[in-house]
Scaffold this active site. Structure first.
Site, PDB file in Angstrom:
ATOM      1  N   ASP A   1       1.989  -4.902   8.374  1.00  0.00           N
ATOM      2  CA  ASP A   1       0.804  -4.041   8.293  1.00  0.00           C
ATOM      3  C   ASP A   1      -0.418  -4.943   8.165  1.00  0.00           C
ATOM      4  OD1 ASP A   1      -1.332  -2.437   7.552  1.00  0.00           O
ATOM      5  OD2 ASP A   1      -0.134  -1.139   6.251  1.00  0.00           O
TER       6      ASP A   1
ATOM      7  N   ARG B   1     -12.567  -4.429  -7.002  1.00  0.00           N
ATOM      8  CA  ARG B   1     -12.248  -5.048  -5.712  1.00  0.00           C
ATOM      9  C   ARG B   1     -13.523  -5.251  -4.902  1.00  0.00           C
ATOM     10  NH1 ARG B   1      -8.510  -2.192  -1.085  1.00  0.00           N
ATOM     11  NH2 ARG B   1     -10.433  -1.034  -0.746  1.00  0.00           N
TER      12      ARG B   1
ATOM     13  N   PHE C   1       0.853  -1.185   0.000  1.00  0.00           N
ATOM     14  CA  PHE C   1       0.000   0.000   0.000  1.00  0.00           C
ATOM     15  C   PHE C   1       0.896   1.244   0.000  1.00  0.00           C
ATOM     16  CE2 PHE C   1      -2.889   3.197   1.868  1.00  0.00           C
ATOM     17  CZ  PHE C   1      -3.891   3.095   0.939  1.00  0.00           C
TER      18      PHE C   1
ATOM     19  N   TYR D   1     -10.768   1.140  10.743  1.00  0.00           N
ATOM     20  CA  TYR D   1     -12.020   1.462  10.038  1.00  0.00           C
ATOM     21  C   TYR D   1     -12.390   0.477   8.952  1.00  0.00           C
ATOM     22  CZ  TYR D   1      -8.724   4.067   6.977  1.00  0.00           C
ATOM     23  OH  TYR D   1      -7.687   4.452   6.165  1.00  0.00           O
ATOM     24  N   LYS D   2     -11.628  -0.589   8.803  1.00  0.00           N
ATOM     25  CA  LYS D   2     -11.976  -1.603   7.808  1.00  0.00           C
ATOM     26  C   LYS D   2     -12.741  -2.734   8.503  1.00  0.00           C
ATOM     27  CE  LYS D   2      -7.874  -0.369   5.074  1.00  0.00           C
ATOM     28  NZ  LYS D   2      -8.538   0.263   3.925  1.00  0.00           N
TER      29      LYS D   2
END
Lengths: 420, 420
Positions: free
Chosen positions: A200, A379, A129, A225-226
């Site tokens: 991560d 996705r 990322f 927040y995922k």
């Protein structure tokens, strides 16, 4: 057996099905973007309102003590620990993933280069990322180190052998492809080459089995927040293996990381343990929402916990792959996510040479919310807490209609927005 | 003229009086701690609830575009700009004060040491807020620089002359004493000696007149949860003078500071201007509450704005000082805050050789909420948005009773808590 009826039967037999009711999902929406922003747990609104109106409004400054605000980063960190294979007192919920990565990578580099002064390389993947790469680039520039990137995971073992690698920094589940690394194997390999491992967990925590202690990892960060459903911009987390906890400070040495912050001494004295990875005053309203997200995840514990979540996640992604291949055949969709369960996160990514962005927009207009990731990725995240097998059927049916009708070619689906 | 009746008359004649109704202050409380955590604006609860239930719950990931979440750090930054003498596009609301200080001090050191390589010193005051000193110590350790502290403000001019000072880092209003620096004079002096000026506005923004552009300051940071009433742990802010905005990056180079964050390129390319002082995804619920805090502050604009707020603030603190000296005479209270208006923030601090902590606790038990600051300071903040002259009278009356009765000596007021 790939029928709507069979999907409904699987939902009816799903022991995790009641968890769906914990979430406030809008009518007409199939939400396949919980890997970008998890949906709202129903209990969150009342809890946040109580924090605003009662704890802040009535309690005012006193609530730092009486409502437990001050302890929240560590208390919530300990709750996250239970989903990532960490012990108590090793995890803290605070700041953002980017900032926490700066902290732990900074400490990892300091430890690695003190123990082995010749090592100045942070090794990662070009497909990591971007914020991880940006933070690593910046820190390497500060420290006179080098960020070295491999183009494919298979190159990592070779790259670890150079003798100049200090830290291996990887994201466990790739944000674009959904491919998952073998954390234990890569950490073990890194250690055999004298390299520290920083992970991560942005797309892993709450989504797939993670065992940081079992893998003997060194440092980790992750996102609130995922899959933790903590709300937009929820605080992130940092984990430090106890063997490193007291050894080095990190340069974001704000007062919350001080051994005695309310003595207001001018000299910095880092707190023992994980508290030294704190920095400044944390956003309480957002922390409270993260706490509620963890309540919703913890509700899966009596129903089988991560084993049950993982089994259902794989069943959902297997079904999605099979349905796409059966019902969208000939539509130029290419499966990007690995078929092997051990290498798959909780998402499925498809690439398409043309129209990936517009197809995602057309799906969103039909209530099937997924994500486009540049340059050509569709996705889809599958969160077993609130998604069912019929949802998967319906999502693929909408995808089939979007493709067969050609409606994605309409101009309104081809206007790029600032944020996707 | 120091009578309760006179105080009531002043309240009746106060044009700012209606602003009090914008805040949800509990019955029986006189809140003199808005310089630690501002109280709840009444409108905040509904706005946060809408963000949770509608924007997050219904809008889900789409709200990053449709609800303006993505723009909030810059939009709210521009709102803060209006209270600190900054132009549009120069301020960003994000992260914590500590982290923002790390960013701007990092950039200031980089610019100063590139322009004048021999300069390696950050100059500050030993009485600065500790987190500022900790961050500066940590960054100086990273950069091979030195943090040099003076013991008194009068020593600053002399200390600037050494030729080795790169950056002057000061907090505008001292958190313990309430003493306010002359920002324009000190910045001008710093510049004449080739030194950049970084200002911490934690106790200034929304509390006293601040004119960063007028003072020709270089960098500033400040707090969202004190006089901006943004709620517990509200995001902080950073300001950069346009002459520096595009010159240097800062090492917390997360994706939100990238020129094109959603292109997901592996190479870091900083955004132009203030956006490069962003880092990771921001806590939306806490940002929304900060937005509401600014609504309450902006309501003072048609009533005279900062001129009116400042005049009332000085009238409140003058009254408090006079009443304490008249009604608490002989109680060993020593005024710490300067009497000169130009040197006073929006708080009054008293020291007492004995019992400062316990006296504050006894006052809190009576509903007069102030702060203890180690080792011997009673700190009282006066926010003209919601405090009146009768409040000041009543607060001093409670202080008088606490002192004359000796009730502060009771054991329950002498137990130290973790956080005060």
């Amino acid at each position: 057996m790939l029928t709507l009826q069979a999907c409904r039967a699987r939902d009816a037999a799903d022991p995790l099905r009641p968890l769906r009711d914990l979430f406030a999902l809008p009518d007409g929406v199939i939400y396949l973007d919980g890997n970008s922003l998890g949906p709202l747990p129903r209990a969150t609104a009342a809890r946040v309102a109580r924090t605003v109106e009662h704890e802040w409004g009535e309690g005012l400054i006193r609530s730092w003590n009486t409502a437990g605000w001050y302890e929240m980063p560590r208390r919530i960190g300990d709750r996250i620990a239970g989903w990532i294979g960490a012990g108590p007192g090793e995890t803290v919920a605070t700041d953002t993933t980017s900032i926490n990565l700066y902290k732990v990578l900074s400490a990892a580099l300091a430890i690695a280069t003190e123990d082995q002064p010749g090592r100045r390389v942070v090794l990662s993947e070009r497909s990591n990322f971007p914020t991880d790469l940006y933070i690593a680039q910046a820190l390497c520039a500060e420290r006179g180190c080098e960020l070295r990137l491999v183009d494919a995971p298979q190159e990592i073992p070779q790259a670890l052998q150079g003798g100049d690698v200090a830290v291996l920094m990887l994201t466990h589940v790739n944000y674009r492809t959904g491919a998952m690394h073998d954390m234990a194997a890569l950490t073990g390999l890194a250690h055999r080459h004298g390299v520290l491992a920083v992970w991560d967990l942005a797309h892993s925590a709450g989504a797939v089995p993670v065992d940081l202690q079992g893998a003997d990892a060194d440092f980790a960060v992750g996102c609130g927040y995922k899959y933790l459903n903590g709300g937009p911009g929820a605080p992130a987390f940092a984990w430090v293996h106890p063997r490193h906890a007291d050894r080095f400070w990190q340069p974001l040495a704000g007062w919350w990381s001080h051994a005695a912050p309310f003595e207001f001494t001018p000299e910095y004295q880092p707190a023992p343990g994980i508290a030294r990875y704190l920095c400044g005053t944390q956003p309480v309203l957002s922390l409270v929402a993260l706490d509620c997200g963890l309540d919703a995840l913890d509700a899966a514990r009596p129903l089988g916990g991560m084993d049950a979540l993982r089994a259902k996640s794989l069943a959902l992604t297997d079904l999605f792959i099979a349905l796409v291949e059966e019902r969208c055949a000939g539509q130029a969709l290419v499966l990007v996510t690995p078929r092997e369960h051990a290498q798959r996160g909780s998402q499925v990514c498809l690439s398409r040479p043309e129209g990936a962005y517009a197809i995602v927009q057309a799906l969103i207009a039909r209530g099937v919310i997924g994500d486009f990731r540049a340059p050509d990725i569709l996705r889809f995240g599958f969160t077993p807490l609130y998604l069912g097998f019929e949802d998967v059927w319906n999502a693929v049916e909408q995808l089939r209609q979007v493709l067969e009708s050609g409606e994605w070619q309409r101009p309104e689906f081809n206007r790029q927005q600032a944020v996707t």
